[in-house]
Design a protein around this motif. Structure first.
Motif, PDB file in Angstrom:
ATOM      1  N   LYS A  45       0.880  -1.115   0.120  1.00  0.00           N
ATOM      2  CA  LYS A  45      -0.095  -0.102   0.032  1.00  0.00           C
ATOM      3  C   LYS A  45       0.676   1.088   0.122  1.00  0.00           C
ATOM      4  CE  LYS A  45      -4.255  -1.828   2.227  1.00  0.00           C
ATOM      5  NZ  LYS A  45      -5.012  -1.792   3.361  1.00  0.00           N
ATOM      6  N   ASP A  46       1.928   1.063   0.634  1.00  0.00           N
ATOM      7  CA  ASP A  46       2.908   2.197   0.462  1.00  0.00           C
ATOM      8  C   ASP A  46       3.471   2.533  -0.768  1.00  0.00           C
ATOM      9  OD1 ASP A  46       2.781   2.445   3.242  1.00  0.00           O
ATOM     10  OD2 ASP A  46       4.576   1.294   3.664  1.00  0.00           O
ATOM     11  N   TRP A  49       1.809   1.774  -3.652  1.00  0.00           N
ATOM     12  CA  TRP A  49       0.567   2.219  -4.149  1.00  0.00           C
ATOM     13  C   TRP A  49       0.208   3.908  -3.953  1.00  0.00           C
ATOM     14  CZ3 TRP A  49      -2.105   0.242  -8.040  1.00  0.00           C
ATOM     15  CH2 TRP A  49      -3.570   0.956  -8.313  1.00  0.00           C
ATOM     16  N   GLU A  50       0.582   4.400  -3.038  1.00  0.00           N
ATOM     17  CA  GLU A  50       0.537   5.606  -2.475  1.00  0.00           C
ATOM     18  C   GLU A  50       1.664   6.284  -3.014  1.00  0.00           C
ATOM     19  OE1 GLU A  50       0.702   6.064   1.757  1.00  0.00           O
ATOM     20  OE2 GLU A  50      -1.334   5.283   1.917  1.00  0.00           O
ATOM     21  N   LEU A  51       2.617   5.918  -3.387  1.00  0.00           N
ATOM     22  CA  LEU A  51       3.620   6.646  -4.179  1.00  0.00           C
ATOM     23  C   LEU A  51       3.442   6.827  -5.627  1.00  0.00           C
ATOM     24  CD1 LEU A  51       6.833   5.159  -2.311  1.00  0.00           C
ATOM     25  CD2 LEU A  51       6.220   7.754  -2.157  1.00  0.00           C
ATOM     26  N   THR A  57       0.480   6.660  -6.980  1.00  0.00           N
ATOM     27  CA  THR A  57      -0.781   7.532  -7.282  1.00  0.00           C
ATOM     28  C   THR A  57      -0.717   9.001  -6.866  1.00  0.00           C
ATOM     29  OG1 THR A  57      -1.547   6.651  -5.273  1.00  0.00           O
ATOM     30  CG2 THR A  57      -2.452   5.357  -7.067  1.00  0.00           C
ATOM     31  N   GLU A  58       0.680   9.332  -6.621  1.00  0.00           N
ATOM     32  CA  GLU A  58       0.930  10.760  -6.374  1.00  0.00           C
ATOM     33  C   GLU A  58       0.931  11.479  -7.873  1.00  0.00           C
ATOM     34  OE1 GLU A  58       4.086  11.503  -3.931  1.00  0.00           O
ATOM     35  OE2 GLU A  58       3.440  10.780  -2.217  1.00  0.00           O
ATOM     36  N   GLN A  76      -4.071  -3.913  -4.855  1.00  0.00           N
ATOM     37  CA  GLN A  76      -2.799  -3.466  -5.507  1.00  0.00           C
ATOM     38  C   GLN A  76      -1.667  -4.464  -5.996  1.00  0.00           C
ATOM     39  OE1 GLN A  76      -4.411  -2.828  -2.803  1.00  0.00           O
ATOM     40  NE2 GLN A  76      -4.445  -0.571  -2.144  1.00  0.00           N
TER      41      GLN A  76
END
Length: 350
Positions: free
Chosen positions: A143-144, A146-148, A150-151, A220
C-alpha cells in the motif's frame, strides 16, 4: 553473534551478490546473441520479426536465448537479496561488453573505434549515475508503494510514457521503425521503466508475504502484476524487432543507456530519491547523464562508417562517389542514407 562474525557474514553476502551480478551480466549479454542467431534462422524460413512476423516463436534457438535471459534476470534479482544496489546495478554494464564482444566474434558485426569509445562513455556515464544514486527507502507494505505510484508527479510521468509509446507505435514505427533504432529501443526503454517500478512493487509484496505479512490479499499487488506482464510483453516484442533489424553491438548499449536513464528518472519521481541527496550528488548524476548523451551521439555519428581503401568512409559518401548502392536484398529500392545502424550482413555490393 559478535561484531567480527557479523562483518564476515556481510562480506560473504556481498561476495554472493557480486558473483550473482557477474553471472547475470554474462547470461544477459549472451542472450542477445543467442536470440539474434535464432531470429536470423527463423527469418530465413519465415517472416522476419522486423516486419511483423512471429516465426521466431517456433525456433528452438530463440527460446534458448529467452531462457538464458530469464536466468540472467533471476540472478540479477537474487543479487539484490545479498548485496546493496550500489554494488549490483553498475555491473549490468558488463552485459554490453559481453554482447558486443560476442557479436564481433559470432555474428561478424563490427563496431568502429569511435563507436567503441561511445560504448565506453555510455558505460561510464551510466555507472556514474548508479554509483551516486541514493539508497532505497524502507517500504513496509504494498500500500505504501501504491500511494507513491498514485501521487500527481508519477501519474504525470505515467501518462507521458503511455502517450509517447502510443505515438511511437502508431505513427513512427510504420514510417521509421526500420531505419531509426531509437524508435524500437525507445518503446522498450519507456515500457521498461514502468516494468521496473512494477517489479519492485511486486517484489516487495512477495518478500513481505514470505516474511509472514500476506500482501496477496491486496488488489494493488495484482494490479502491479498485470502492469508488469503488459510492460514485459511489449518490451520483448519490440526488442525482438530491434535485434532483428539493427546491429546488435549498437542496440545493446543504446538500450542499456536509455533503459537505465529512464528507470532512474522514474525512481526519482516515484520514490523522491533526490530529496535525500545533497547538491554534489545530484550534480554528479547530471554529469553522468551528459556522459551518456556524449556516448550515444558518438554511436550515431559513426553508424554508417565502413572501411574503404583502408580509410573509414561514410556509406552515403561512398554512394555519392559512384561505388554502387549498398542495399538490403529485401528492400533494394531504399537509399543507403536511410538505413542507419543496419546489420553488417544485410548489405551487399552489387
Amino acid at each position: 553473534m559478535g561484531i567480527s562474525d557479523l562483518a564476515m557474514a556481510v562480506s560473504a553476502d556481498n561476495h554472493k551478490g557480486l558473483l550473482l551480478a557477474l553471472s547475470s551480466s554474462l547470461f544477459i549479454g549472451a542472450s542477445f546473441i543467442i536470440k539474434k542467431k535464432g531470429l536470423k534462422r527463423a527469418g530465413a524460413s519465415g517472416i522476419r520479426a522486423g516486419v511483423g512476423g512471429y516465426s521466431y516463436l517456433y525456433e528452438p534457438l530463440w527460446w534458448v536465448g529467452m531462457i538464458t535471459m530469464i536466468v540472467g534476470e533471476v540472478a540479477n534479482f537474487a543479487a539484490y537479496a545479498f548485496a546493496p544496489a550500489i554494488l549490483v546495478t553498475p555491473l549490468g554494464a558488463l552485459s554490453i561488453i559481453v554482447s558486443a564482444a560476442m557479436a564481433h566474434a559470432i555474428l561478424k558485426e563490427k563496431l568502429h573505434t569511435l563507436g567503441i569509445l561511445g560504448c565506453i562513455l555510455c558505460v561510464v556515464g551510466s555507472t556514474t549515475i548508479v554509483l551516486h544514486a541514493p539508497q532505497e527507502r524502507a517500504i513496509l507494505s504494498v500500500k505504501d508503494v501504491w500511494e507513491l505510484a498514485t501521487e500527481p508527479a508519477f501519474l504525470l510521468y505515467l501518462m507521458a510514457v503511455i502517450a509517447i509509446v502510443l505515438v511511437l507505435v502508431f505513427h513512427f514505427v510504420p514510417q521509421y521503425g526500420h531505419s531509426q533504432v531509437m524508435v524500437y529501443v525507445g518503446i522498450c526503454s519507456l515500457m521498461g521503466s514502468l516494468s521496473v517500478m512494477s517489479a519492485k512493487a511486486l517484489g516487495i509484496a512477495l518478500k513481505l508475504t514470505i516474511e509472514g505479512v500476506n500482501q496477496l490479499l491486496y488488489p494493488q499487488t495484482w494490479v502491479f502484476a498485470m502492469v508488469l506482464a503488459t510492460c514485459v510483453i511489449t518490451q520483448m516484442n519490440y526488442l525482438n524487432k530491434a535485434l532483428d533489424t539493427f546491429n546488435t553491438a549498437v542496440v545493446s548499449p543504446i538500450y542499456y543507456v536509455m533503459f537505465t536513464s529512464l528507470t532512474i528518472l522514474a525512481s526519482i519521481i516515484m520514490f523522491k530519491d533526490w530529496d535525500r541527496q545533497n547538491p554534489a550528488q545530484i550534480v554528479t548524476e547530471l554529469c553522468g547523464f551528459v556522459t551518456i548523451l556524449s556516448g550515444t551521439y558518438l554511436l550515431h555519428v559513426t553508424k554508417d562508417l565502413v572501411v574503404y581503401n583502408g580509410l573509414p568512409t561514410h556509406l552515403s559518401s561512398r554512394h555519392n562517389m559512384g561505388s554502387g548502392n549498398l542495399k538490403r536484398p529485401e528492400d533494394g529500392e531504399r537509399p543507403v542514407d536511410e538505413i542507419p545502424l543496419r546489420r553488417q550482413d544485410s548489405y551487399h555490393v552489387p
